[in-house]
Design a protein around this motif. Structure first.
Motif, mmCIF file in Angstrom:
data_model
loop_
_atom_site.group_PDB
_atom_site.id
_atom_site.type_symbol
_atom_site.label_atom_id
_atom_site.label_comp_id
_atom_site.label_asym_id
_atom_site.label_seq_id
_atom_site.Cartn_x
_atom_site.Cartn_y
_atom_site.Cartn_z
ATOM 1 N N SER A 160 -10.041 -5.454 1.708
ATOM 2 C CA SER A 160 -8.751 -5.772 2.324
ATOM 3 C C SER A 160 -8.694 -7.248 2.694
ATOM 4 O O SER A 160 -9.720 -7.892 2.930
ATOM 5 C CB SER A 160 -8.512 -4.910 3.572
ATOM 6 O OG SER A 160 -9.530 -5.121 4.539
ATOM 7 N N ASP A 163 -3.307 -11.254 6.782
ATOM 8 C CA ASP A 163 -2.564 -12.512 6.890
ATOM 9 C C ASP A 163 -2.919 -13.199 8.203
ATOM 10 O O ASP A 163 -3.791 -12.741 8.954
ATOM 11 C CB ASP A 163 -1.060 -12.266 6.749
ATOM 12 C CG ASP A 163 -0.485 -11.426 7.894
ATOM 13 O OD1 ASP A 163 -1.188 -11.201 8.899
ATOM 14 O OD2 ASP A 163 0.681 -11.000 7.781
ATOM 15 N N VAL A 169 -2.525 -7.129 4.290
ATOM 16 C CA VAL A 169 -1.446 -7.352 3.317
ATOM 17 C C VAL A 169 -1.901 -7.119 1.879
ATOM 18 O O VAL A 169 -1.077 -7.160 0.957
ATOM 19 C CB VAL A 169 -0.872 -8.770 3.441
ATOM 20 C CG1 VAL A 169 -0.107 -8.936 4.752
ATOM 21 C CG2 VAL A 169 -1.958 -9.829 3.297
ATOM 22 N N ALA A 170 -3.196 -6.852 1.659
ATOM 23 C CA ALA A 170 -3.685 -6.624 0.301
ATOM 24 C C ALA A 170 -4.925 -5.745 0.367
ATOM 25 O O ALA A 170 -5.801 -5.962 1.215
ATOM 26 C CB ALA A 170 -4.013 -7.945 -0.397
ATOM 27 N N VAL A 186 -5.190 -1.361 -6.480
ATOM 28 C CA VAL A 186 -4.901 -2.736 -6.053
ATOM 29 C C VAL A 186 -3.452 -2.810 -5.577
ATOM 30 O O VAL A 186 -2.525 -2.478 -6.313
ATOM 31 C CB VAL A 186 -5.132 -3.731 -7.197
ATOM 32 C CG1 VAL A 186 -4.800 -5.157 -6.742
ATOM 33 C CG2 VAL A 186 -6.565 -3.648 -7.701
ATOM 34 N N THR A 187 -3.266 -3.235 -4.337
ATOM 35 C CA THR A 187 -1.930 -3.343 -3.755
ATOM 36 C C THR A 187 -1.836 -4.645 -2.980
ATOM 37 O O THR A 187 -2.684 -4.930 -2.143
ATOM 38 C CB THR A 187 -1.636 -2.181 -2.786
ATOM 39 O OG1 THR A 187 -1.824 -0.930 -3.439
ATOM 40 C CG2 THR A 187 -0.213 -2.265 -2.268
ATOM 41 N N VAL A 188 -0.781 -5.413 -3.253
ATOM 42 C CA VAL A 188 -0.498 -6.626 -2.481
ATOM 43 C C VAL A 188 0.927 -6.506 -1.954
ATOM 44 O O VAL A 188 1.865 -6.241 -2.718
ATOM 45 C CB VAL A 188 -0.641 -7.890 -3.344
ATOM 46 C CG1 VAL A 188 -0.296 -9.139 -2.525
ATOM 47 C CG2 VAL A 188 -2.052 -8.007 -3.909
ATOM 48 N N GLU A 190 4.606 -7.232 -0.825
ATOM 49 C CA GLU A 190 5.559 -8.078 -1.545
ATOM 50 C C GLU A 190 5.631 -9.488 -0.971
ATOM 51 O O GLU A 190 5.687 -10.469 -1.698
ATOM 52 C CB GLU A 190 6.938 -7.420 -1.531
ATOM 53 C CG GLU A 190 7.951 -8.138 -2.407
ATOM 54 C CD GLU A 190 9.238 -7.363 -2.563
ATOM 55 O OE1 GLU A 190 10.169 -7.902 -3.199
ATOM 56 O OE2 GLU A 190 9.330 -6.224 -2.047
ATOM 57 N N ARG A 193 2.690 -11.789 -2.237
ATOM 58 C CA ARG A 193 2.381 -11.907 -3.657
ATOM 59 C C ARG A 193 2.441 -13.354 -4.126
ATOM 60 O O ARG A 193 2.997 -14.215 -3.479
ATOM 61 C CB ARG A 193 3.348 -11.037 -4.477
ATOM 62 C CG ARG A 193 3.099 -9.548 -4.268
ATOM 63 C CD ARG A 193 4.118 -8.677 -4.971
ATOM 64 N NE ARG A 193 3.893 -7.273 -4.620
ATOM 65 C CZ ARG A 193 4.724 -6.292 -4.920
ATOM 66 N NH1 ARG A 193 5.851 -6.543 -5.584
ATOM 67 N NH2 ARG A 193 4.441 -5.047 -4.557
ATOM 68 N N LEU A 197 -4.072 -13.248 -3.993
ATOM 69 C CA LEU A 197 -4.812 -12.231 -3.255
ATOM 70 C C LEU A 197 -5.406 -11.164 -4.177
ATOM 71 O O LEU A 197 -6.499 -10.648 -3.900
ATOM 72 C CB LEU A 197 -3.914 -11.578 -2.198
ATOM 73 C CG LEU A 197 -3.412 -12.510 -1.082
ATOM 74 C CD1 LEU A 197 -2.721 -11.709 0.005
ATOM 75 C CD2 LEU A 197 -4.554 -13.337 -0.500
ATOM 76 N N ALA A 198 -4.719 -10.824 -5.255
ATOM 77 C CA ALA A 198 -5.294 -9.856 -6.204
ATOM 78 C C ALA A 198 -6.568 -10.419 -6.826
ATOM 79 O O ALA A 198 -7.550 -9.688 -7.027
ATOM 80 C CB ALA A 198 -4.282 -9.499 -7.285
ATOM 81 N N LEU A 201 -9.292 -10.129 -4.146
ATOM 82 C CA LEU A 201 -9.774 -8.757 -4.045
ATOM 83 C C LEU A 201 -10.736 -8.427 -5.180
ATOM 84 O O LEU A 201 -11.797 -7.826 -4.973
ATOM 85 C CB LEU A 201 -8.601 -7.782 -4.065
ATOM 86 C CG LEU A 201 -7.698 -7.750 -2.839
ATOM 87 C CD1 LEU A 201 -6.434 -6.954 -3.134
ATOM 88 C CD2 LEU A 201 -8.423 -7.156 -1.635
#
Length: 251
Positions: A160, A163, A169-170, A186-188, A190, A193, A197-198, A201
């Motif tokens: 994770s 921010d 946030v990710a 994988v989730t970031v 909106e 983005r 960050l992806a 991770l």
């Protein structure tokens, strides 16, 4: 990162990936694998993995798969990976099962000199409430059964990024199976983005996995997700194979 081809073939990699992402119930059908559990969370945990020979004629295998899922109150679904599944795909298509879009399975060889993440990435063995709240499935909050699927593996990592206000946030999930790292979920957010960050991770989970003895990494990307495909291409991933799902007609 290298560009060497994976040492595993399609069936071997799919069976390894199935060990890292599984529901609560599995049953073999010849070399195929029937999977369910987790309250309907993700197609991978709720589909028959059609690799190799089911041990019975394909038309009969279609009926067995349909009955197995119907008995559990689930819409029958089958995962059909690579060219080896063409005959099975034809059998399910003939029975009227509906086809989804392609998903790409990407792989990369890892080494001990991977660049570290730019953002601070926290890695824990289990997902906490903040991680579960931040994660998304097709843009929606995770269903109630998600945690059971996410944690159903021997060596997991939940990454994770927060921010400046401390909000997660990710997020992403890693699983170490033999000497392979699988990256999923994988989730970031909106608003966060296009900030790398992806990538952070991915780097953070790769560092965790290399420390644990991983030599290879795989992940899955929906064919239409051009942004993610471009990202992972920059990170050295190459296409190993593709798969798609077919689902029994409704009604």
């Amino acid at each position: 990162m290298g560009q060497r081809r994976s040492p595993l073939d399609v069936a071997e990699l799919e069976l390894l990936a199935a060990r890292g992402w599984q529901g609560s119930e599995t049953q073999p059908l010849g070399r195929w694998l029937l999977r369910a559990g987790g309250g309907g969370f993700t197609s991978r945990a709720h589909s028959a993995l059609a690799v190799g020979d089911p041990g019975i004629p394909l038309a009969e295998a279609v009926d067995v798969v349909a009955d197995w899922y119907a008995e559990r109150g689930l819409r029958p679904c089958v995962q059909l990976p690579g060219r080896q599944a063409r005959a099975a795909d034809t059998a399910f298509a003939a029975a009227g099962w509906e086809r989804d879009e392609d998903t790409l399975v990407l792989t990369v060889e890892l080494d001990d000199e991977e660049p570290g993440p730019r953002a601070t990435v926290a890695v824990t063995a289990d997902p906490d409430e903040e991680w579960l709240t931040a994660a998304r499935q097709h843009g929606d909050p995770l269903p109630a059964g998600a945690a059971a699927v996410l944690g159903n593996a021997d060596r997991t990592a939940f990454a994770s990024v927060r921010d400046v206000d401390g909000t997660v946030v990710a997020v992403a999930r890693g699983v170490l199976t033999d000497d392979w790292l699988g990256i999923t979920a994988v989730t970031v957010a909106e608003r966060a983005r296009r900030g790398g960050l992806a990538t952070s991770l991915t780097r953070g989970l790769q560092s965790w996995a290399v420390d644990g003895g991983a030599r290879w990494c795989y992940l899955q990307v929906v064919g239409g997700n051009t942004a993610a495909r471009a990202l992972y291409r920059r990170l050295g991933f190459i296409e190993h194979h593709r798969y798609h799902y077919r689902r029994a007609p409704v009604g």
